[in-house]
Design a protein around this motif. Structure first.
Motif, short mmCIF file in Angstrom:
data_model
loop_
_atom_site.label_atom_id
_atom_site.label_comp_id
_atom_site.label_asym_id
_atom_site.label_seq_id
_atom_site.Cartn_x
_atom_site.Cartn_y
_atom_site.Cartn_z
N ALA A 9 -7.03 -2.51 2.33
CA ALA A 9 -6.42 -3.27 1.24
C ALA A 9 -5.27 -2.50 0.61
O ALA A 9 -4.11 -2.65 1.02
CB ALA A 9 -7.48 -3.62 0.20
N ARG A 10 -5.56 -1.63 -0.34
CA ARG A 10 -4.56 -0.80 -0.99
C ARG A 10 -5.17 0.57 -1.26
O ARG A 10 -6.32 0.69 -1.67
CB ARG A 10 -4.08 -1.42 -2.31
CG ARG A 10 -3.15 -2.62 -2.11
CD ARG A 10 -1.82 -2.19 -1.50
NE ARG A 10 -0.91 -3.29 -1.27
CZ ARG A 10 -0.76 -3.93 -0.10
NH1 ARG A 10 -1.54 -3.59 0.93
NH2 ARG A 10 0.12 -4.89 0.03
N GLY A 11 -4.37 1.61 -1.05
CA GLY A 11 -4.86 2.96 -1.22
C GLY A 11 -5.32 3.24 -2.63
O GLY A 11 -6.26 4.03 -2.86
N GLU A 12 -4.69 2.59 -3.62
CA GLU A 12 -5.01 2.85 -5.01
C GLU A 12 -6.39 2.35 -5.41
O GLU A 12 -6.86 2.66 -6.51
CB GLU A 12 -3.95 2.21 -5.91
CG GLU A 12 -2.57 2.82 -5.79
CD GLU A 12 -1.71 2.17 -4.73
OE1 GLU A 12 -0.48 2.30 -4.78
OE2 GLU A 12 -2.29 1.52 -3.80
N LEU A 13 -7.06 1.59 -4.56
CA LEU A 13 -8.42 1.16 -4.87
C LEU A 13 -9.42 2.31 -4.82
O LEU A 13 -10.52 2.20 -5.35
CB LEU A 13 -8.86 0.06 -3.90
CG LEU A 13 -8.57 -1.39 -4.27
CD1 LEU A 13 -7.08 -1.64 -4.47
CD2 LEU A 13 -9.12 -2.33 -3.22
N VAL A 14 -9.03 3.40 -4.16
CA VAL A 14 -9.96 4.51 -3.91
C VAL A 14 -9.46 5.78 -4.59
O VAL A 14 -8.29 6.17 -4.43
CB VAL A 14 -10.10 4.75 -2.40
CG1 VAL A 14 -11.01 5.96 -2.12
CG2 VAL A 14 -10.63 3.50 -1.70
N GLU A 15 -10.34 6.44 -5.32
CA GLU A 15 -10.04 7.75 -5.88
C GLU A 15 -10.28 8.79 -4.79
O GLU A 15 -11.41 9.02 -4.36
CB GLU A 15 -10.94 8.04 -7.09
CG GLU A 15 -10.65 7.19 -8.31
CD GLU A 15 -9.32 7.52 -8.96
OE1 GLU A 15 -8.73 8.57 -8.62
OE2 GLU A 15 -8.86 6.73 -9.81
N ALA A 16 -9.20 9.39 -4.32
CA ALA A 16 -9.24 10.25 -3.14
C ALA A 16 -10.22 11.41 -3.30
O ALA A 16 -11.02 11.69 -2.40
CB ALA A 16 -7.85 10.76 -2.80
N ALA A 17 -10.14 12.12 -4.41
CA ALA A 17 -10.99 13.31 -4.59
C ALA A 17 -12.47 12.95 -4.58
O ALA A 17 -13.30 13.67 -4.02
CB ALA A 17 -10.62 14.02 -5.89
N ASP A 18 -12.81 11.81 -5.18
CA ASP A 18 -14.21 11.38 -5.22
C ASP A 18 -14.69 10.97 -3.82
O ASP A 18 -15.84 11.25 -3.44
CB ASP A 18 -14.38 10.21 -6.18
CG ASP A 18 -14.14 10.62 -7.63
OD1 ASP A 18 -14.05 11.82 -7.91
OD2 ASP A 18 -14.03 9.71 -8.49
#
Length: 308
Positions: free
Chosen positions: A232-241
């Motif tokens: 979908a969109r990368g911003e949906l996921v908090e990368a560090a978490d």
């Protein structure tokens, strides 16, 4: 003049030129915003993909603009209120690459279940450990979908053909809709999707509510040993978490076709994680989808210009 500042298929470009319009095509022009602004001075249409931010600043450089065509379905780079204020129409081919994205999700599911790449690399290195690479079946597993639009429904149909159970959350869907009933999709809340999903696939738009949707608190709801797929969109996921969940073993693996930012910087925390596979935003880029997108946008732009 029609300005095309990102890649369009040859057939789409030919269709624009066949209409008798002057077309300026430079697929790298988006990287030079001053040069793009200069080209827009006489343009009546602008055709972009996802790299060009179309906002009031850019629109001011195109006083004759009548239409913006978006070669794709996401509109994160298009400031729609600015287009409306400038009286510029927007055309984009809603849902046209949905089959390509759905097939990518199935490829990701099969990759996570059977690890053909790892098994082939093992043999290439001289190994023959059959028990280490048996994998598991998708049949009987639960797929969770956050977002049940054009792509989500197609993913659900393909997953059901593999014998998977499907749960989904989408505020725009009702449980008695024909597509939902026919596919035996169980509509539940987003937390319930997270708690149920052995595989979670994201298909939600980027909004203030969905930004950072997958973070430490929501990842903790997912079953230990589950998997994440994001097209979908990368911003949906908090990368560090996400990285923490993968390294702790809470998540067994993840496939990301979208990240934030794109392209992924060399020192980004998502790099170097063994059970994480990242592809360069290719899910909707099948040859068939690109032909269809380019031709549909060309037709749409010409129609809005009144020259189709």
């Amino acid at each position: 003049m029609i300005v095309v500042c990102e890649f369009i298929s040859p057939s789409g470009l030919q269709r624009l030129r066949q209409a008798g319009m002057e077309v300026y095509y430079d697929p790298q022009l988006w990287q030079d915003r001053p040069a793009l602004k200069a080209r827009l001075a006489q343009a009546t249409a602008l055709v972009v993909r996802n790299q060009t931010r179309v906002d009031a600043d850019l629109l001011k450089a195109g006083p004759h603009l009548k239409v913006v065509g978006r070669l794709g379905v996401g509109l994160d780079n298009i400031v729609q209120p600015d287009l409306e204020a400038a009286g510029v129409a927007l055309y984009y081919p809603r849902g046209i690459n949905a089959n390509a994205v759905a097939e990518y999700v199935l490829a990701a599911l099969l990759h996570l279940a059977r690890n053909l790449v790892g098994a082939a690399a093992h043999v290439a290195q001289g190994g023959w450990n059959r028990t280490a690479f048996g994998g598991f079946e998708l049949s009987g597993k639960t797929l969770g979908l956050i977002g049940l639009g054009e792509v989500g429904l197609r993913v659900a149909r393909r997953a059901r053909a593999f014998g998977m159970q499907v749960v989904a959350s989408d505020p725009m869907r009702l449980p008695w809709e024909m597509a939902v009933e026919d596919l035996e999709i169980r509509l539940v809340s987003t937390p319930e999707v997270l708690r149920s999903a052995q595989f979670l696939s994201l298909h939600a738009p980027l909004t203030p509510e969905t930004r950072g949707l997958i973070r430490a608190e929501t990842l903790a709801l997912m079953p230990r040993g589950s998997y994440l797929i994001n097209t979908a969109r990368g911003e949906l996921v908090e990368a560090a978490d996400l990285v923490a969940a993968l390294r702790s073993g809470h998540l067994a693996g993840a496939v990301l076709d979208v990240v934030d930012p794109e392209p992924l910087p060399a020192e980004h925390p998502l790099r170097g994680v063994d059970n994480l596979w990242i592809t360069p935003h290719i899910a909707g880029l099948s040859a068939e989808a690109q032909e269809a997108v380019s031709l549909r946008v060309a037709e749409g732009v010409l129609h809005l210009l009144g020259v189709a």
